[in-house]
Design an enzyme around this catalytic site. Structure first.
Site, PDB file in Angstrom:
ATOM      1  N   ALA A   1       5.390  23.624  59.752  1.00 33.15           N
ATOM      2  CA  ALA A   1       3.972  24.019  59.802  1.00 33.15           C
ATOM      3  C   ALA A   1       3.018  23.110  60.577  1.00 33.15           C
ATOM      4  O   ALA A   1       2.003  23.589  61.090  1.00 33.15           O
ATOM      5  CB  ALA A   1       3.450  24.191  58.380  1.00 33.15           C
TER       6      ALA A   1
ATOM      7  N   LYS B   1      -0.894  27.654  63.274  1.00 30.56           N
ATOM      8  CA  LYS B   1      -0.500  29.011  62.874  1.00 30.56           C
ATOM      9  C   LYS B   1      -0.691  29.230  61.382  1.00 30.56           C
ATOM     10  O   LYS B   1      -0.975  30.345  60.957  1.00 30.56           O
ATOM     11  CB  LYS B   1       0.940  29.293  63.321  1.00 30.56           C
ATOM     12  CG  LYS B   1       1.072  29.202  64.835  1.00 30.56           C
ATOM     13  CD  LYS B   1       2.470  29.476  65.324  1.00 30.56           C
ATOM     14  CE  LYS B   1       2.622  29.127  66.784  1.00 30.56           C
ATOM     15  NZ  LYS B   1       2.545  27.667  67.082  1.00 30.56           N
TER      16      LYS B   1
ATOM     17  N   ASP C   1       8.241  28.657  63.352  1.00 26.37           N
ATOM     18  CA  ASP C   1       7.816  28.202  64.682  1.00 26.37           C
ATOM     19  C   ASP C   1       8.551  26.880  64.880  1.00 26.37           C
ATOM     20  O   ASP C   1       8.045  25.809  64.548  1.00 26.37           O
ATOM     21  CB  ASP C   1       6.290  28.021  64.661  1.00 26.37           C
ATOM     22  CG  ASP C   1       5.740  27.628  66.011  1.00 26.37           C
ATOM     23  OD1 ASP C   1       6.226  28.154  67.029  1.00 26.37           O
ATOM     24  OD2 ASP C   1       4.822  26.784  66.054  1.00 26.37           O
TER      25      ASP C   1
ATOM     26  N   CYS D   1       8.529  27.066  71.793  1.00 24.54           N
ATOM     27  CA  CYS D   1       7.772  26.950  73.048  1.00 24.54           C
ATOM     28  C   CYS D   1       8.693  26.382  74.111  1.00 24.54           C
ATOM     29  O   CYS D   1       8.326  25.472  74.828  1.00 24.54           O
ATOM     30  CB  CYS D   1       6.508  26.113  72.849  1.00 24.54           C
ATOM     31  SG  CYS D   1       6.812  24.425  72.338  1.00 24.54           S
TER      32      CYS D   1
HETATM   33  N1  SAM Z   1       3.651  25.823  63.696  1.00 25.03           N
HETATM   34  C1  SAM Z   1       2.989  24.601  64.096  1.00 25.03           C
HETATM   35  C2  SAM Z   1       1.601  24.945  64.611  1.00 25.03           C
HETATM   36  O1  SAM Z   1       1.393  26.053  65.107  1.00 25.03           O
HETATM   37  O2  SAM Z   1       0.713  24.104  64.490  1.00 25.03           O
HETATM   38  C3  SAM Z   1       3.783  23.831  65.125  1.00 25.03           C
HETATM   39  C4  SAM Z   1       5.163  23.539  64.640  1.00 25.03           C
HETATM   40  S1  SAM Z   1       6.059  22.443  65.685  1.00 25.03           S
HETATM   41  C5  SAM Z   1       6.626  23.492  66.929  1.00 25.03           C
HETATM   42  C6  SAM Z   1       7.485  22.178  64.703  1.00 25.03           C
HETATM   43  C7  SAM Z   1       7.229  21.331  63.483  1.00 25.03           C
HETATM   44  O3  SAM Z   1       8.415  21.362  62.680  1.00 25.03           O
HETATM   45  C8  SAM Z   1       6.957  19.867  63.758  1.00 25.03           C
HETATM   46  O4  SAM Z   1       5.784  19.485  63.097  1.00 25.03           O
HETATM   47  C9  SAM Z   1       8.153  19.144  63.170  1.00 25.03           C
HETATM   48  O5  SAM Z   1       7.841  17.884  62.639  1.00 25.03           O
HETATM   49  C10 SAM Z   1       8.559  20.105  62.084  1.00 25.03           C
HETATM   50  N2  SAM Z   1       9.971  20.019  61.623  1.00 25.03           N
HETATM   51  C11 SAM Z   1      11.049  19.565  62.295  1.00 25.03           C
HETATM   52  N3  SAM Z   1      12.153  19.685  61.531  1.00 25.03           N
HETATM   53  C12 SAM Z   1      11.754  20.234  60.354  1.00 25.03           C
HETATM   54  C13 SAM Z   1      12.429  20.578  59.157  1.00 25.03           C
HETATM   55  N4  SAM Z   1      13.736  20.405  59.021  1.00 25.03           N
HETATM   56  N5  SAM Z   1      11.708  21.114  58.145  1.00 25.03           N
HETATM   57  C14 SAM Z   1      10.366  21.298  58.270  1.00 25.03           C
HETATM   58  N6  SAM Z   1       9.679  20.971  59.376  1.00 25.03           N
HETATM   59  C15 SAM Z   1      10.354  20.450  60.414  1.00 25.03           C
END
Ligand code: SAM
Length: 323
Positions: free
Chosen positions: A121, A126, A189, A243
């Site tokens: 998140a 989002k 995402d 992305c």
């Molecule tokens: N959806 C967010 C937004 O629109 O602001 C952007 C998300 S970003 C693409 C992906 C996020 O997933 C990052 O903040 C990352 O730290 C987190 N992440 C990575 N591995 C994860 C996991 N196993 N569980 C939860 N979050 C994770």
């Protein structure tokens, strides 16, 4: 050929020539060397467009509404800084967000009163959009594994008036064991190699790119998408987005899940009339993907949008017992 080629990693460009249709390749590369217009949403959790827009116009912002995205506008790149210093920005009445990043919630279409899970998140762009679409009614669980990013998410949610979000500093790939089949809609995402955000104006954006990174990301994405599918109720929807351009992080991940959950998971065709979108790939690098993946959407970067991949999935039957 455009100069971008000299700056971006050669191996990345080589891959791109096999991913992006030849007719669009030059404009995609060109888009990576120019600043984009700055887009934002009116944050209806805090205020309404009828008050925010006149205030911005009076302050001299040259606003253009975004096509087919109600409540979203852009200003020239040169006005970005001023926008972040504006009164509506400071009080959380607008939220700066690239239009491609607005698509996943728009396609997931959460309804007021539903239970929605946002599995990766932070920083919460989002999550906030989901809460606004739900009119702050219902329940959103927002999961983020990285501690600092988790606190940034919390601050963002507080500042922008989201009242229905419950936050969890957890690994999203594990949460399904506690909340199996409990959500009407799930947004994943996913963390990714972020190729759609590469810009020669900020070499940091591609400094850590490598094939190894793509592999590492695809392993994470597989586990997260598995969890997302387990968390959604039968009949519910999962929106998978990244992305990045890398097919190993996009079509390949969804294709694996379609095979794993055969007969209980389907791709829902998305209809978005964008001139910079192309269908998902049918195959790449000698691999074939499930034909339904052509109903996913690749957003090609342009003067307004970053590159994105979106695929909407419906769970048609229970996946309990799939461990
Ligand atoms: N959806 C967010 C937004 O629109 O602001 C952007 C998300 S970003 C693409 C992906 C996020 O997933 C990052 O903040 C990352 O730290 C987190 N992440 C990575 N591995 C994860 C996991 N196993 N569980 C939860 N979050 C994770």
């Amino acid at each position: 050929m455009s100069q971008t080629k000299n700056c971006l990693p050669a191996a990345f460009i080589e891959r791109l020539t096999h991913i992006v249709p030849a007719a669009q390749l030059d404009s995609v590369l060109a888009s990576m060397q120019h600043p984009r217009r700055t887009a934002f949403r009116i944050n209806t959790l805090m205020d309404e467009a009828a008050r925010v827009l006149p205030a911005l116009q009076q302050a001299g912002f040259r606003l253009e509404p975004l096509n087919r995205m109600a409540g979203a506008y852009s200003v020239p790149a040169g006005q970005r800084r001023a926008l972040t210093e504006s009164e509506p920005y400071h009080r959380g009445a607008i939220y700066i967000q690239n239009p491609a990043s607005m698509l996943p919630p728009l396609l997931l279409q959460p309804q007021p009163g539903e239970r929605v899970l946002d599995l990766a998140a932070a920083p919460g762009s989002k999550t906030l959009q989901l809460a606004a679409m739900m009119d702050n009614r219902g329940w959103i669980s927002a999961v983020e594994v990285v501690r600092e990013r988790f606190f940034r998410l919390r601050r963002n949610l507080d500042k922008h008036g989201a009242q229905i979000v419950h936050t969890y500093n957890k690994d999203g790939s594990r949460v399904w064991r506690q909340v199996a089949e409990q959500f009407d809609r799930v947004l994943l995402d996913a963390p990714c190699s972020s190729e759609g955000q590469f810009t020669t104006l900020e070499p940091e954006s591609f400094r850590y790119w490598s094939r190894k990174k793509i592999k590492e990301m695809s392993r994470k994405q597989k586990r997260l998408l598995y969890s997302a599918i387990q968390c959604v109720k039968p009949g519910g929807l999962v929106l998978y987005s990244t992305c990045t351009f890398a097919p190993e992080e996009n079509e390949a991940i969804v294709s694996k899940m379609l095979r794993k959950f055969s007969g209980r998971l389907e791709v829902v065709p998305v209809e978005v009339a964008l001139e910079n979108s192309v269908p998902g790939l049918s195959g790449w690098n000698g691999r074939r993907y499930a034909p339904e993946l052509q109903q996913a959407l690749r957003i090609l970067p342009n003067e307004l949008m970053e590159g994105f991949f979106v695929c909407l999935l419906r769970k048609t039957g229970s996946t309990m017992g799939d461990d």
